[in-house]
Design a protein around this motif. Structure first.
Motif, PDB file in Angstrom:
ATOM      1  N   GLY A 154       3.621   5.039 -38.252  1.00  0.00           N
ATOM      2  CA  GLY A 154       4.112   5.321 -36.913  1.00  0.00           C
ATOM      3  C   GLY A 154       4.726   6.708 -36.852  1.00  0.00           C
ATOM      4  N   ALA A 155       5.424   6.987 -35.762  1.00  0.00           N
ATOM      5  CA  ALA A 155       6.001   8.316 -35.591  1.00  0.00           C
ATOM      6  C   ALA A 155       7.192   8.259 -34.649  1.00  0.00           C
ATOM      7  N   PHE A 187       2.722  11.299 -31.214  1.00  0.00           N
ATOM      8  CA  PHE A 187       2.395  10.653 -32.492  1.00  0.00           C
ATOM      9  C   PHE A 187       2.133  11.727 -33.536  1.00  0.00           C
ATOM     10  N   SER A 188       1.202  12.598 -33.243  1.00  0.00           N
ATOM     11  CA  SER A 188       0.977  13.788 -34.073  1.00  0.00           C
ATOM     12  C   SER A 188       0.069  14.755 -33.327  1.00  0.00           C
ATOM     13  N   VAL A 207       0.769   3.703 -32.399  1.00  0.00           N
ATOM     14  CA  VAL A 207       0.639   4.992 -31.726  1.00  0.00           C
ATOM     15  C   VAL A 207       1.389   4.993 -30.398  1.00  0.00           C
ATOM     16  N   ASP A 208       2.333   5.907 -30.282  1.00  0.00           N
ATOM     17  CA  ASP A 208       3.052   6.099 -29.029  1.00  0.00           C
ATOM     18  C   ASP A 208       3.017   7.585 -28.702  1.00  0.00           C
ATOM     19  N   ALA A 213      -1.809  11.680 -29.423  1.00  0.00           N
ATOM     20  CA  ALA A 213      -2.431  11.817 -30.739  1.00  0.00           C
ATOM     21  C   ALA A 213      -3.609  12.763 -30.566  1.00  0.00           C
ATOM     22  N   PHE A 243      -4.756   8.371 -37.206  1.00  0.00           N
ATOM     23  CA  PHE A 243      -4.708   6.963 -36.819  1.00  0.00           C
ATOM     24  C   PHE A 243      -6.104   6.347 -36.781  1.00  0.00           C
ATOM     25  N   ALA A 269      -1.599   0.807 -29.571  1.00  0.00           N
ATOM     26  CA  ALA A 269      -1.027   1.945 -28.852  1.00  0.00           C
ATOM     27  C   ALA A 269      -0.270   1.485 -27.620  1.00  0.00           C
ATOM     28  N   ALA A 287       0.145   6.098 -24.196  1.00  0.00           N
ATOM     29  CA  ALA A 287      -0.427   6.950 -25.242  1.00  0.00           C
ATOM     30  C   ALA A 287      -1.673   7.661 -24.722  1.00  0.00           C
TER      31      ALA A 287
END
Length: 271
Positions: free
Chosen positions: A63-64, A69-70, A117-118, A121, A129, A137, A141
């Motif tokens: 997660g993040a 998320f990234s 995932v939030d 991404a 992911f 998600a 997201a």
């Protein structure tokens, strides 16, 4: 309460790793971008390697923190190496190889890996992911492979993306760089479920705990067989799967599980 077993903070690339019973939570904790810098890639790989060999870990959750998320590779880090004698070629190659190695480690990890995932991404963040076995998600997201917009086609994210969605959908994302929402991502097969933000952790935890209750040896056999057969022609895939199924039938946990089912009792797994 999750036990914090490792916290790595190097420069601006922290990664938080928490043991939560049979679950190992790996949290990107470098908002706002949670960029996949070289250090972050290294720490993620270390966490996956640890989970692969730790008998107490049954499922990994990635997660993040924050609203993203990234955002993918750390472009500032990469662009800063253009002043090298080779214009950054060696650094770029090392970074891409490190990223590819991490994604393959996730796929080859004998423990199931679930992405939570939030937020956004994008690019290599999507690659991260999409390399996981399952992905849940939030309904807010969003997802994209926007490299084409800055002259850098998302060629390595393309590998994971094209193994999750149809070719037309993958090419739409890659060629336009446009963002898709969670509902579209689920329709295309990029994620498993869409949930409100407040339900993300409970749903992922339930998924993970359900999977963790299965025999670890069976999960390992099944995950490895799934990805291996997916790379084979049809006849070869069936030949391989038959061999796996026979060996699995001879395993102690399969004998116990089938016996328990026929005798209408709870199975006692040996793992």
């Amino acid at each position: 309460m999750a036990e914090i077993v490792a916290i790595k903070r190097v420069a601006d690339t922290p990664l938080r790793v928490e043991a939560d019973g049979p679950l190992l939570r790996v949290i990107l904790a470098s908002p706002p971008a949670n960029a996949l810098s070289r250090e972050m890639l290294k720490r993620l790989h270390e966490a996956i390697d640890r989970a692969s060999t730790d008998g107490a870990v049954r499922v990994v959750v990635i997660g993040a923190e924050g609203k993203v998320f990234s955002a993918g590779h750390d472009l500032k880090e990469m662009n800063g190496r253009r002043g090298d004698a080779d214009r950054g070629r060696a650094f770029f190659e090392e970074t891409m190889l490190a990223c590819a190695s991490l994604m393959q480690a996730i796929v080859r990890c004998p423990k199931p890996v679930i992405a939570a995932v939030d937020g956004l991404a994008t690019a290599a963040g999507l690659q991260l992911f999409a390399s996981c076995d399952l992905a849940v998600a939030t309904d807010t997201a969003t997802f994209c492979t926007p490299g084409v917009n800055i002259g850098l086609f998302c060629s390595t994210p393309m590998v994971a993306l094209s193994r999750n969605v149809g070719r037309k959908q993958a090419m739409e994302m890659l060629l336009t760089g446009e963002t898709i929402d969670a509902a579209t991502a689920r329709e295309w097969g990029l994620i498993n479920r869409v949930v409100p933000r407040e339900y993300l952790n409970p749903v992922v935890t339930k998924y993970a705990q359900t999977i963790a209750s299965k025999p670890a040896s069976t999960l390992r056999i099944g995950k490895e067989a799934f990805y291996r057969q997916a790379e084979m022609p049809l006849a070869e895939a069936y030949d391989h799967s038959v061999r796996v199924m026979v060996e699995n039938m001879l395993a102690r946990d399969a004998e116990e599980g089938i016996g328990a089912f026929l005798e209408k009792r709870e199975a006692r797994w040996e793992d």
